[in-house]
Motif scaffolding. Sequence first.
Motif, PDB file in Angstrom:
ATOM      1  N   THR A 111       0.858  -1.183   0.000  1.00 39.91           N
ATOM      2  CA  THR A 111       0.000   0.000   0.000  1.00 39.91           C
ATOM      3  C   THR A 111       0.896   1.234   0.000  1.00 39.91           C
ATOM      4  N   ARG A 112       0.326   2.337  -0.460  1.00 42.98           N
ATOM      5  CA  ARG A 112       1.112   3.577  -0.553  1.00 42.98           C
ATOM      6  C   ARG A 112       0.168   4.754  -0.357  1.00 42.98           C
ATOM      7  N   GLN A 113       0.264   5.364   0.796  1.00 45.17           N
ATOM      8  CA  GLN A 113      -0.624   6.455   1.165  1.00 45.17           C
ATOM      9  C   GLN A 113       0.136   7.781   1.080  1.00 45.17           C
ATOM     10  N   PRO A 114      -0.372   8.754   0.307  1.00 51.83           N
ATOM     11  CA  PRO A 114       0.301  10.051   0.242  1.00 51.83           C
ATOM     12  C   PRO A 114       0.025  10.880   1.493  1.00 51.83           C
ATOM     13  N   VAL A 115       1.061  11.592   1.944  1.00 53.92           N
ATOM     14  CA  VAL A 115       0.925  12.477   3.098  1.00 53.92           C
ATOM     15  C   VAL A 115       1.590  13.811   2.729  1.00 53.92           C
ATOM     16  N   PRO A 116       0.835  14.917   2.768  1.00 52.34           N
ATOM     17  CA  PRO A 116       1.438  16.217   2.461  1.00 52.34           C
ATOM     18  C   PRO A 116       2.324  16.696   3.616  1.00 52.34           C
ATOM     19  N   GLY A 118       5.079  20.077   4.177  1.00 51.44           N
ATOM     20  CA  GLY A 118       5.858  21.217   3.719  1.00 51.44           C
ATOM     21  C   GLY A 118       5.736  21.521   2.237  1.00 51.44           C
ATOM     22  N   GLY A 119       4.537  21.405   1.699  1.00 50.56           N
ATOM     23  CA  GLY A 119       4.330  21.692   0.286  1.00 50.56           C
ATOM     24  C   GLY A 119       4.745  20.563  -0.640  1.00 50.56           C
ATOM     25  N   GLU A 120       5.155  19.460  -0.084  1.00 47.14           N
ATOM     26  CA  GLU A 120       5.560  18.276  -0.851  1.00 47.14           C
ATOM     27  C   GLU A 120       4.682  17.100  -0.425  1.00 47.14           C
ATOM     28  N   THR A 121       4.877  15.969  -1.079  1.00 45.30           N
ATOM     29  CA  THR A 121       4.146  14.754  -0.727  1.00 45.30           C
ATOM     30  C   THR A 121       5.133  13.625  -0.490  1.00 45.30           C
ATOM     31  N   VAL A 122       4.981  12.959   0.641  1.00 44.14           N
ATOM     32  CA  VAL A 122       5.736  11.740   0.918  1.00 44.14           C
ATOM     33  C   VAL A 122       4.740  10.589   0.982  1.00 44.14           C
ATOM     34  N   TYR A 123       5.254   9.378   0.988  1.00 40.45           N
ATOM     35  CA  TYR A 123       4.394   8.196   0.955  1.00 40.45           C
ATOM     36  C   TYR A 123       4.749   7.263   2.097  1.00 40.45           C
ATOM     37  N   VAL A 124       3.720   6.723   2.725  1.00 44.62           N
ATOM     38  CA  VAL A 124       3.868   5.754   3.807  1.00 44.62           C
ATOM     39  C   VAL A 124       2.954   4.566   3.509  1.00 44.62           C
ATOM     40  N   PRO A 125       3.266   3.406   4.066  1.00 42.40           N
ATOM     41  CA  PRO A 125       2.297   2.313   3.987  1.00 42.40           C
ATOM     42  C   PRO A 125       1.034   2.716   4.751  1.00 42.40           C
ATOM     43  N   GLU A 126      -0.092   2.147   4.381  1.00 36.89           N
ATOM     44  CA  GLU A 126      -1.316   2.407   5.143  1.00 36.89           C
ATOM     45  C   GLU A 126      -1.131   1.909   6.568  1.00 36.89           C
ATOM     46  N   ARG A 127      -1.921   2.475   7.472  1.00 37.00           N
ATOM     47  CA  ARG A 127      -1.785   2.196   8.910  1.00 37.00           C
ATOM     48  C   ARG A 127      -1.707   0.695   9.207  1.00 37.00           C
ATOM     49  N   TRP A 128      -2.636  -0.102   8.687  1.00 39.05           N
ATOM     50  CA  TRP A 128      -2.657  -1.535   8.999  1.00 39.05           C
ATOM     51  C   TRP A 128      -1.366  -2.208   8.539  1.00 39.05           C
ATOM     52  N   GLU A 129      -0.845  -1.780   7.386  1.00 40.07           N
ATOM     53  CA  GLU A 129       0.376  -2.401   6.875  1.00 40.07           C
ATOM     54  C   GLU A 129       1.597  -1.959   7.677  1.00 40.07           C
ATOM     55  N   MET A 130       1.609  -0.705   8.123  1.00 41.93           N
ATOM     56  CA  MET A 130       2.719  -0.224   8.941  1.00 41.93           C
ATOM     57  C   MET A 130       2.730  -0.947  10.278  1.00 41.93           C
ATOM     58  N   ILE A 131       1.555  -1.187  10.845  1.00 43.53           N
ATOM     59  CA  ILE A 131       1.472  -1.950  12.098  1.00 43.53           C
ATOM     60  C   ILE A 131       2.044  -3.348  11.894  1.00 43.53           C
ATOM     61  N   ALA A 132       1.641  -4.011  10.830  1.00 43.23           N
ATOM     62  CA  ALA A 132       2.150  -5.358  10.546  1.00 43.23           C
ATOM     63  C   ALA A 132       3.668  -5.341  10.330  1.00 43.23           C
ATOM     64  N   LEU A 133       4.161  -4.340   9.640  1.00 39.93           N
ATOM     65  CA  LEU A 133       5.595  -4.226   9.389  1.00 39.93           C
ATOM     66  C   LEU A 133       6.361  -4.026  10.701  1.00 39.93           C
ATOM     67  N   LEU A 134       5.844  -3.187  11.565  1.00 38.25           N
ATOM     68  CA  LEU A 134       6.487  -2.975  12.865  1.00 38.25           C
ATOM     69  C   LEU A 134       6.510  -4.258  13.688  1.00 38.25           C
ATOM     70  N   HIS A 135       5.455  -5.050  13.602  1.00 36.51           N
ATOM     71  CA  HIS A 135       5.440  -6.343  14.301  1.00 36.51           C
ATOM     72  C   HIS A 135       6.488  -7.277  13.709  1.00 36.51           C
ATOM     73  N   ARG A 136       6.661  -7.257  12.397  1.00 38.31           N
ATOM     74  CA  ARG A 136       7.716  -8.074  11.771  1.00 38.31           C
ATOM     75  C   ARG A 136       9.094  -7.620  12.226  1.00 38.31           C
ATOM     76  N   PHE A 137       9.301  -6.314  12.368  1.00 38.17           N
ATOM     77  CA  PHE A 137      10.597  -5.823  12.849  1.00 38.17           C
ATOM     78  C   PHE A 137      10.861  -6.344  14.258  1.00 38.17           C
ATOM     79  N   GLY A 138       9.821  -6.344  15.097  1.00 35.12           N
ATOM     80  CA  GLY A 138       9.844  -7.060  16.359  1.00 35.12           C
ATOM     81  C   GLY A 138      10.662  -6.504  17.509  1.00 35.12           C
TER      82      GLY A 138
END
Length: 153
Positions: A111-116, A118-138
Amino acid sequence: MIRAGTPAARALADVAAAMRDARHDWWIIGSAAVALLGGDTPLADIDLLIDPRDGHALLARLKVAPLAPDRDARFRSATFARWTGSWMPVEIMADLYVGHDGGWQRVAPTTRQPVPVGGETVYVPERWEMIALLHRFGRPKDLQRARLLVMRP
């Protein structure tokens, strides 16, 4: 949470500007992603996950040399560099793998969620995917960050 005008917001805007010419998807992960998704967590750096096909061009644009492969027992990446030319350090990774359940799993958000910022756009995984990724990092700090995202709607 990242507030406008802070070093983190300025650094994220610099990352977005540096990634404008990227031909492939990229993400902010780790603590900066948690903050962008509304979690209140301290930031020491920004983790930028890129496609390896954009790696050489990005490092050349930023005038950054790749570092020797990390010998961390938990993480491996084919490309790893640290950009210190912004408001806070940016760790650049391509082909990132995390040791999980006795093997190596590639970190490849779907997943790829845009977040504005400072006048630019960055991308993060959606919340559920970021949670799962953090659990994998452990690591304890990753599990705490995952809890921050679970608690925040």
